[in-house]
Design an enzyme around this catalytic site. Structure first.
Site: not given
Ligand code: SF4
Length: 752
Positions: A78, A170-171, A338, A375-376
């Site tokens: 992604k 989340c945190m 999480m 998470g973010q």
């Molecule tokens: S920050 Fe997360 S989503 Fe982005 S490349 Fe690295 S592992 Fe993948």
């Protein structure tokens, strides 16, 4: 379970093939057609991978991993497919308003009209009902400068502490865990510990899908050094557990008992490190009052491996083996996410992980550390560090502390008494207050609460009732349905700003291209909005985000978060710097709290480790008992439902859903069900299966798989057509106020 080398290589190769891209990945155009590469940070997860954006003419045409950042040039799929997200036809490029209330259509208007339309309800609400009638709801995906600015505008400008955001979801439990155990938020460890650890204890984290590039590093560590042990504790048999030497599949919600049982074994088998805890630890009871090691030992008598086995479903011998492996390894690294944080006892669970490290001295050495995964991408740097939550102020200060308020008032140049002493509304309380009409206007930035809040049928009533001003980049966002005014924000490399990831690393995304259409950088939107809403512009005398960074870095000077040495100029040259970093020549800190490593520990300090978050320099080991989840399975709702991510989608998929390849990989949500349960319920792969909870019911296609243990079902939460959070309650941890997304009771049946 012992993983053989053959099995391990098979599992890690499969994971790598699924998740990794090394070197340039061109989304459009050719590498040799790129005019320049501009440094940035991936827009998605808390791993915070460095990227290089390839620009040709005035367009971004490619992205590849930054070889100089921690990800060593690798990106997951992604991350490598960010370019099509910029140019999707779904982009919002003009301001929009609803003139006729929530049911009227959004219509495009000028910036002036949109800003005035949005500012008036805030002015009116604050004038009529006081400062607490307005709020800001932000994001761990917003740039640091945006969160810092919004926090200042609302807390010192509007004079309300109603500043919260999705990091609460989340945190928050990790934050409260660090605060209660060590006195200050943020971890002592870093990703470098992965390369030195000889035991990984991964609990409540499907690292392979949620943090793929870190998983790659863990798998590589094990591949290079087969003696390295990986213990995974997770009710699901995820891809992460498939490279593990031991998988402890515990009954959902019993992890507190499992962690206490491991502590019991460590002490009973005399694997505890008395020299360490006698010097660096205070034992405290559940109320935080001083107690003794002997009392702690008596408390743990209730958590024999045999007793814990009956509750958790993990064989006693496995608990003993896990505890021994953790305690006796030369360097143990705990990683969690999480599965631990999103719980009504998430803070306690965090404390109990810290306990294991403090009991054994597995801390403050390379490879030995607790390290919560974020998470973010900017929950740490942007929200936690800037104090952009309802109970916090910048750099570890607290709203409830008068000295801290006064320090911030003086620094911000506002009269003493401006910042309210009472904490503002946490997320769930904020949306409840909006539904009641107590909060009349909210500014939502860079997040999609109509998709991601728990108990959605209840909490979206707040969005139906209050005036909603929203920054957004994509028409696909569910929250747009409720927005009264929409500001088109510049996306990712169309603007510039800093992200701070899991490991205290601050890294800069530089502007690579101009904002699309009529989009504007969010810091500009926030300042224009605030000026019209009646906030004194002297509070935000900035030309751009760089000016805000300059103020924020100056504010950190001398604080326990000191990163005064991280200038924008350095960030342009270097691929991220880890704080503390007090001077422009300091290289950044790998091991926090450690003499000779952390510049905030005096070089002549008598102790090697100094937990300077507390006056006595010691950390707390807590006596935290087992407590059940808010809504365990029962005879009426006999299954446990849990949710999480899939590798190809990010949160509510407003970005990843724009990429055809990612959409094709996971076109819709599904429900995972164990083969035994599926057989009993006559469910086959692909059958429509209804999950019915006390809140709602919803039908998903079935995936029959041994990933889930019997009695457990799992759904990913990315799909806006199947908003699984409608099924969840909104019970929160009473310390962190983080909701328990991971466990609710459900019926499961095949749709006729
Ligand atoms: S920050 Fe997360 S989503 Fe982005 S490349 Fe690295 S592992 Fe993948």
């Amino acid at each position: 379970m012992n993983v053989s080398r053959r099995e391990f290589l098979k599992a890690s190769a499969a994971a790598a093939a699924l998740s990794m891209v090394g070197g340039p990945c061109l989304a459009a155009g050719k590498d040799d057609g790129v005019d320049k590469w501009v440094k940035g940070v991936c827009r998605y997860c808390g791993t915070g991978c460095g990227v290089l954006v390839g620009v040709r003419g005035d367009k971004a045409v490619a992205v590849k991993g930054d070889p100089n950042n921690h990800n060593a040039g690798f990106l997951c799929l992604k991350g490598s497919m960010l370019i099509p997200v910029i140019y999707t036809p779904d982009r919002i490029t003009e301001p929009m308003i609803r003139r006729g209330g929530k049911s009227s259509p959004l219509e495009k208007v000028s910036w002036d009209e949109a800003l005035e339309f949005a500012a008036k309800p805030f002015r009116d609400a604050a004038a009529a009902a006081g400062p607490s009638a307005v709020a800001y709801y932000g994001s761990g995906q917003a740039l640091t400068e945006e969160s810092y600015l919004a926090n200042k505008i609302w807390k010192a400008g509007f004079k309300t502490n109603n500043v919260d955001g999705n990091p609460r979801l989340c945190m928050a439990s990790a934050v409260a865990g660090y605060l209660t155990t060590f006195g200050k938020d943020e971890p002592m460890g870093t990703y470098d510990d992965i390369d030195a650890a000889t035991c990984f204890f991964i609990i409540g984290s499907n690292t392979s899908e949620a943090h793929p590039i870190l998983f790659r590093r863990i798998a590589q560590r094990k591949e290079n050094s087969p003696e390295v042990k990986v213990i995974v504790a997770d009710p699901r048999r995820t891809n992460t557990s498939r490279i593990a030497d031991m998988h402890m599949s515990f009954v959902p919600g019993t992890d507190l008992a499992l962690l206490n049982a491991m502590a019991h074994v460590i002490i009973n088998e005399e694997m505890d490190n008395q020299r360490f805890y006698n010097r660096y630890v205070n034992f405290v009871d559940n109320e935080g009052k001083p107690t003794t090691f002997e009392n702690y030992k008596s408390f743990l008598a209730d958590y024999t491996p045999e007793k814990a086995a009956r509750l958790t479903g993990v064989p006693a011998a496995d608990i003993v083996r896990a505890a021994k492996t953790f305690a006796e390894s030369s360097a143990s690294l705990s990683l969690w996410c999480m599965g631990i944080n999103q719980r009504v006892r998430g803070v306690w669970a965090n404390n109990l992980i810290h306990n294991l490290h403090l009991l054994t001295g597995q801390i403050g050495r390379p490879g030995a550390s607790p390290l919560s995964l974020t998470g973010q991408p900017n929950a740490c740097g942007g929200v936690r560090d800037t104090g952009s939550l309802s109970h916090l102020l910048p750099a570890g200060r607290m709203v409830a502390n008068e000295k801290h308020r006064n320090e911030m008032e003086d620094f911000w140049g506002v009269p003493r008494g401006t910042i309210q002493p009472k904490m503002g509304l946490h997320t769930v309380a904020l949306f409840e207050a909006m539904a009641k009409g107590d909060v009349k206007a909210v500014f939502i930035h860079c997040t999609n609460p109509a998709h991601t809040l728990p108990n959605l049928n209840k909490l979206t009533k707040g969005l139906e009732t209050a005036f909603v001003a929203q920054t957004e980049c994509f028409m696909d966002a569910e929250t747009l349905k409720y927005a009264d005014a929409v500001f088109p924000a510049a996306f990712w490399c169309e603007t510039d700003g800093v992200y701070g990831c899991t490991e205290r690393r601050y890294a800069l995304t530089e502007q690579a291209i101009k904002p699309m259409g009529n989009c504007r950088p969010a810091v500009q939107i926030l300042m224009d909005f605030a000026a019209r809403a009646g906030i004194d512009p002297k509070l935000f005398p900035y030309k751009n985000a760089a000016d805000i960074w300059e103020e924020w870095r100056t504010l950190s000077k001398g604080s326990p978060y000191d990163f005064f040495g991280i200038t924008r100029a350095r960030l342009k040259k270097e691929s991220g710097i880890k704080w503390p970093c007090p001077t422009e020549t300091h290289p950044g800190t790998r091991l926090r709290y450690v003499r000779g490593e952390d510049p905030l520990v005096p070089a002549d300090h008598p102790d090697r480790i100094f937990f300077y978050g507390r006056p006595d320099g010691k950390a707390n080991v807590f006596l935290r008992p087992y407590a059940p989840p808010f809504e365990p399975a029962d005879k009426d709702y006999p299954f446990v439902l849990t949710t999480g991510r899939v590798i190809d989608h990010w949160h509510s998929a407003t970005m990843t859903g724009q990429v055809p390849e990612l959409r094709k990989a996971y076109p819709s949500a599904f429900v995972e069900i164990n083969p035994e349960d599926a057989k009993k319920l006559r469910i086959n792969n692909g059958d429509p299966v209804t999950l019915e909870t006390r809140r709602d019911k919803m039908t998903f296609p079935a995936r029959v798989t041994d990933t889930c243990m019997p009695g457990l079902v799992f759904c990913p939460f990315f799909d806006k057509k199947l908003l699984v959070n409608k099924l969840f309650h909104d019970a929160v941890d009473n310390a962190s106020r983080e909701p328990e997304y991971k466990i609710c009771a459900t019926k499961v049946y095949k749709q006729a």
